[in-house]
Motif scaffolding. Structure first.
Motif, PDB file in Angstrom:
ATOM      1  N   TRP A  34      -8.125 -10.008   5.495  1.00 30.48           N
ATOM      2  CA  TRP A  34      -7.430  -8.346   5.513  1.00 30.48           C
ATOM      3  C   TRP A  34      -6.977  -8.187   6.910  1.00 30.48           C
ATOM      4  O   TRP A  34      -5.836  -7.611   7.124  1.00 30.48           O
ATOM      5  N   TRP A  35      -7.961  -8.503   7.909  1.00 33.31           N
ATOM      6  CA  TRP A  35      -7.345  -8.240   9.223  1.00 33.31           C
ATOM      7  C   TRP A  35      -6.287  -9.012   9.623  1.00 33.31           C
ATOM      8  O   TRP A  35      -5.368  -8.662  10.363  1.00 33.31           O
ATOM      9  N   VAL A  38      -3.209  -8.165   7.046  1.00 30.74           N
ATOM     10  CA  VAL A  38      -2.693  -6.751   6.761  1.00 30.74           C
ATOM     11  C   VAL A  38      -2.831  -5.852   7.987  1.00 30.74           C
ATOM     12  O   VAL A  38      -1.884  -5.613   8.846  1.00 30.74           O
ATOM     13  N   ASP A  39      -4.046  -5.600   8.438  1.00 21.46           N
ATOM     14  CA  ASP A  39      -4.436  -4.884   9.790  1.00 21.46           C
ATOM     15  C   ASP A  39      -3.580  -5.235  10.763  1.00 21.46           C
ATOM     16  O   ASP A  39      -3.009  -4.717  11.742  1.00 21.46           O
ATOM     17  N   GLY A  40      -3.959  -6.581  11.417  1.00 21.49           N
ATOM     18  CA  GLY A  40      -3.571  -7.236  12.324  1.00 21.49           C
ATOM     19  C   GLY A  40      -1.982  -7.317  12.655  1.00 21.49           C
ATOM     20  O   GLY A  40      -1.273  -7.058  13.717  1.00 21.49           O
ATOM     21  N   LEU A  41      -1.293  -7.187  11.258  1.00 22.66           N
ATOM     22  CA  LEU A  41       0.271  -7.143  11.606  1.00 22.66           C
ATOM     23  C   LEU A  41       0.921  -5.633  11.298  1.00 22.66           C
ATOM     24  O   LEU A  41       1.866  -5.636  11.302  1.00 22.66           O
ATOM     25  N   GLY A  42      -0.240  -4.719  10.900  1.00 22.84           N
ATOM     26  CA  GLY A  42       0.494  -3.475  10.601  1.00 22.84           C
ATOM     27  C   GLY A  42       1.325  -3.369   9.229  1.00 22.84           C
ATOM     28  O   GLY A  42       2.167  -2.421   9.173  1.00 22.84           O
ATOM     29  N   ARG A  43       0.907  -4.231   8.230  1.00 19.67           N
ATOM     30  CA  ARG A  43       1.694  -4.031   6.992  1.00 19.67           C
ATOM     31  C   ARG A  43       1.321  -2.914   6.086  1.00 19.67           C
ATOM     32  O   ARG A  43       0.283  -2.402   6.243  1.00 19.67           O
ATOM     33  N   THR A  44       2.323  -2.598   5.563  1.00 20.30           N
ATOM     34  CA  THR A  44       2.127  -1.395   4.400  1.00 20.30           C
ATOM     35  C   THR A  44       2.233  -2.223   3.066  1.00 20.30           C
ATOM     36  O   THR A  44       3.252  -2.815   2.733  1.00 20.30           O
ATOM     37  N   ASN A 191       3.843  -9.493   0.334  1.00 27.10           N
ATOM     38  CA  ASN A 191       3.400  -8.371   0.924  1.00 27.10           C
ATOM     39  C   ASN A 191       2.692  -7.318  -0.079  1.00 27.10           C
ATOM     40  O   ASN A 191       3.165  -6.368  -0.205  1.00 27.10           O
TER      41      ASN A 191
END
Length: 252
Positions: A34-35, A38-44, A191
């Motif tokens: 998840w990090w 998603v979080d690490g890349l700032g994905r929506t 995504n």
């Protein structure tokens, strides 16, 4: 009798410890994914645009089919050669049983808990309880089940798992592991979650609350499959179940 009961107790205790350890590892792994994804890349993250459903389905099947074959062949320590008729029977029966099980299970969660257990974000059908991708995804899982059971039969070190209760528990374990893999693939390549679990204990990739339903459904499905193995013309039975399940998928 006492010694037999004691042995069974030891076996159960070992299974529980192994499952608890696997759950702990999965917590860490899903947090890392998840990090990193998603979080690490700032994905929506958002549900997949319906125009990409076919592309997702083809890419998903193309990516996972060889991986599942290589994994099960590695377990068997040789290249597996499944019987085509029995393989088709397993694929069709798996699709039929899994479709009914996931719609029934999610509907039961809504009735009892007040929310579904999961929601498909790719090609959602019937309130998101199932997905149009299941037309090929569930038969692919049937391929995996067939090859896995063949590996259990052929590798002497895995013979202890070659029984119905152990296989049912394995359904719960491998289903959750494969769900993490499927959602990781979906997040990286498209995504989006393929399916998103509402409970957040495993970062929505899968959840511990679905383990027992998976084991129960696995036990029932595997028992049914064992009863079907001796039917005449297993390929035709498998194909018929595949068609019937596909028809149900289109109307529910």
């Amino acid at each position: 009798m006492t010694s037999v009961q004691g042995l069974r107790g030891v076996v159960v205790a070992r299974w529980l410890v192994a499952l608890a350890a696997l759950y702990g590892v999965t917590v860490v792994v899903t947090a890392g994914i998840w990090w990193g994804v998603v979080d690490g890349l700032g994905r929506t993250i958002a549900p997949l645009d319906p125009s990409r459903n076919a592309r997702f389905t083809v890419t998903f099947i193309t990516f996972f089919t060889p991986l599942l074959y290589l994994f099960t062949s590695a377990l068997a320590r040789r290249w597996l050669r499944p019987d085509p008729a029995q393989l088709l029977l397993t694929m069709g029966a798996t699709f039929f049983c899994a479709l009914l099980a996931e719609v029934g299970c999610d509907a039961l969660f809504v009735l009892v808990v007040g929310r579904p257990c999961w929601e498909y974000h790719v090609w959602p059908v019937h309130h998101g309880y199932t997905s149009g991708v299941g037309l090929l995804m569930w038969p692919l899982y049937g391929l995996f089940v067939h090859l896995l059971h063949q590996a259990l039969e052929e590798n002497p070190r895995l013979r202890a798992l070659d029984n119905l209760p152990a296989k049912a528990v394995l359904v719960g374990v491998d289903a959750m592991v494969l769900e993490v893999a499927a959602n990781t693939f979906s997040l990286v390549a498209f995504n989006t979650f393929y399916f998103r679990y509402h409970a957040g204990d495993l970062h929505h990739f899968t959840t511990a609350e679905v383990f027992v339903p998976y084991v129960v459904a696995g036990y029932v499905g595997l028992h049914l499959l064992e009863r079907l193995r001796g039917v005449p013309h297993p390929a035709w039975v498998g194909a018929a179940l595949w068609v019937v399940a596909g028809g149900l998928l289109s109307v529910i």
